[in-house]
Design a protein around this motif. Structure first.
Motif, PDB file in Angstrom:
ATOM      1  N   ASN A  26      19.330  64.615  94.028  1.00 15.18           N
ATOM      2  CA  ASN A  26      19.282  63.212  94.477  1.00 15.18           C
ATOM      3  C   ASN A  26      19.266  62.285  93.269  1.00 15.18           C
ATOM      4  N   LYS A  50      19.475  59.030  93.268  1.00 15.68           N
ATOM      5  CA  LYS A  50      18.865  57.709  93.566  1.00 15.68           C
ATOM      6  C   LYS A  50      19.762  56.597  92.982  1.00 15.68           C
ATOM      7  N   ALA A  76       4.095  63.870  95.132  1.00 16.94           N
ATOM      8  CA  ALA A  76       4.767  64.765  94.182  1.00 16.94           C
ATOM      9  C   ALA A  76       6.115  64.208  93.727  1.00 16.94           C
ATOM     10  N   ILE A  77       6.567  63.110  94.353  1.00 17.88           N
ATOM     11  CA  ILE A  77       7.904  62.610  94.035  1.00 17.88           C
ATOM     12  C   ILE A  77       7.861  61.748  92.769  1.00 17.88           C
ATOM     13  N   GLY A  78       8.538  62.216  91.741  1.00 20.52           N
ATOM     14  CA  GLY A  78       8.643  61.483  90.480  1.00 20.52           C
ATOM     15  C   GLY A  78       7.344  61.387  89.697  1.00 20.52           C
ATOM     16  N   GLY A 119      11.000  69.534  97.797  1.00 19.32           N
ATOM     17  CA  GLY A 119      11.268  68.510  96.785  1.00 19.32           C
ATOM     18  C   GLY A 119       9.982  67.878  96.321  1.00 19.32           C
ATOM     19  N   GLY A 120       9.928  67.523  95.045  1.00 23.94           N
ATOM     20  CA  GLY A 120       8.745  66.880  94.459  1.00 23.94           C
ATOM     21  C   GLY A 120       8.534  67.437  93.068  1.00 23.94           C
ATOM     22  N   SER A 121       9.143  66.736  92.049  1.00 22.30           N
ATOM     23  CA  SER A 121       8.963  67.104  90.635  1.00 22.30           C
ATOM     24  C   SER A 121       9.380  68.539  90.320  1.00 22.30           C
ATOM     25  N   VAL A 122      10.447  68.992  90.981  1.00 22.61           N
ATOM     26  CA  VAL A 122      10.975  70.330  90.659  1.00 22.61           C
ATOM     27  C   VAL A 122      11.616  70.300  89.266  1.00 22.61           C
ATOM     28  N   PRO A 128      15.785  68.475  93.775  1.00 24.20           N
ATOM     29  CA  PRO A 128      15.299  67.757  92.593  1.00 24.20           C
ATOM     30  C   PRO A 128      15.881  66.343  92.513  1.00 24.20           C
ATOM     31  N   GLY A 129      15.066  65.380  92.096  1.00 27.78           N
ATOM     32  CA  GLY A 129      15.546  64.027  91.832  1.00 27.78           C
ATOM     33  C   GLY A 129      15.791  63.899  90.336  1.00 27.78           C
TER      34      GLY A 129
HETATM   35  C1  PEP Z   1      13.425  63.193  95.279  1.00 30.98           C
HETATM   36  O1  PEP Z   1      14.283  62.476  94.821  1.00 30.98           O
HETATM   37  O2  PEP Z   1      13.347  63.391  96.494  1.00 30.98           O
HETATM   38  C2  PEP Z   1      12.488  63.860  94.368  1.00 30.98           C
HETATM   39  C3  PEP Z   1      11.779  64.850  94.825  1.00 30.98           C
HETATM   40  O3  PEP Z   1      12.447  63.393  93.073  1.00 30.98           O
HETATM   41  P1  PEP Z   1      11.728  64.113  91.817  1.00 30.98           P
HETATM   42  O4  PEP Z   1      12.320  65.489  91.710  1.00 30.98           O
HETATM   43  O5  PEP Z   1      12.091  63.249  90.649  1.00 30.98           O
HETATM   44  O6  PEP Z   1      10.269  64.174  92.080  1.00 30.98           O
END
Ligand code: PEP
Length: 229
Positions: A11, A13, A156-158, A187-190, A209-210
């Motif tokens: 993702n 963004k 956990a996101i970003g 998903g969440g800081s992978v 992953p974002g």
């Molecule tokens: C996301 O974009 O949904 C996400 C999980 O981002 P990040 O991996 O940067 O936490």
């Protein structure tokens, strides 16, 4: 016996301009060329650029012949018509196979509620797009017709913090059993140094992953883990 299908969804963004999109593909392709047979059909690799760069990404996928698919980060809850600023399923289906719906950044910053998200899912399905429906925990409502769920705890996101693979696996298990969902990704800081724990859980089918998808080299590292190298 067929290998279980694994999913990696990047993702992007609201990141990257056209120069950076081109750079990303150039770098990604340089890694891909060195290890083409890593990307087998049981790996589903999808990137989610901003709407404006979907045609460019589509051109670059063809030009470099990389086995990537495209998704959009959002979709209009309406069809084509007088909906200023919205992008409808019938427009998206020209470029993408997948669409992220219900990301917590949209729920929190744009106040998207379950009723609106339901309409987005209906539109995606009507346009033959696969919704990647984001849930914050196992109690999040999931509209009918959804087959792929991304479990993404908001905290956990970003943030650099991840859920434990045990808890993520237990949420995935619960959603599969109780809500009849076939595919659950985390998903969440992978990142490359924490991805393996999630992949080892039998109920987690991949990752979203974002930040780690923005750098083609890091994204390639993640792919190597998903491919089991
Ligand atoms: C996301 O974009 O949904 C996400 C999980 O981002 P990040 O991996 O940067 O936490």
């Amino acid at each position: 016996m067929n290998k279980r299908k694994k999913y990696i969804f990047g993702n992007w963004k609201s990141n990257k301009d056209s120069v950076e999109v081109r750079e990303w593909f150039k770098t990604f392709t340089s890694f891909y060329k060195q290890a083409k047979n890593l990307l087998t059909p049981d790996l589903e690799i999808v990137i989610f650029p901003s709407f404006t760069y979907l045609p460019l990404a589509n051109t670059l996928i063809k030009e470099y012949q990389v086995p990537l698919k495209l998704g959009s980060q959002d979709i209009s809850p309406f069809g084509k018509g007088a909906w200023t600023g919205e992008v409808a399923a019938d427009q998206l289906s020209e470029w993408v196979n997948y669409v992220i719906i219900g990301h917590s950044e949209r729920r929190n910053n744009f106040h998207e509620k379950d009723s609106l998200l339901q309409k987005k899912v209906e539109e995606a399905l009507r346009g033959n797009l696969i919704p990647v429906y984001c849930i914050q925990d196992e109690n999040t409502h999931i509209p009918s017709g959804v087959t792929i769920v991304a479990y993404e705890p908001v905290w956990a996101i970003g943030t650099g913090k991840t859920d434990s693979p045990e808890n993520a696996g237990s949420v995935a298990n619960s959603v599969k059993r109780n809500k009849n969902i076939k595919i659950v990704i985390y998903g969440g800081s992978v990142k490359p140094d924490n991805i393996d724990g999630f992949l080892q859980d039998k109920n987690i089918d991949g990752v979203l992953p974002g930040g780690a998808s923005l750098d083609a080299k890091v994204f390639w590292e993640l792919i190597k883990h998903v491919a089991g190298v």
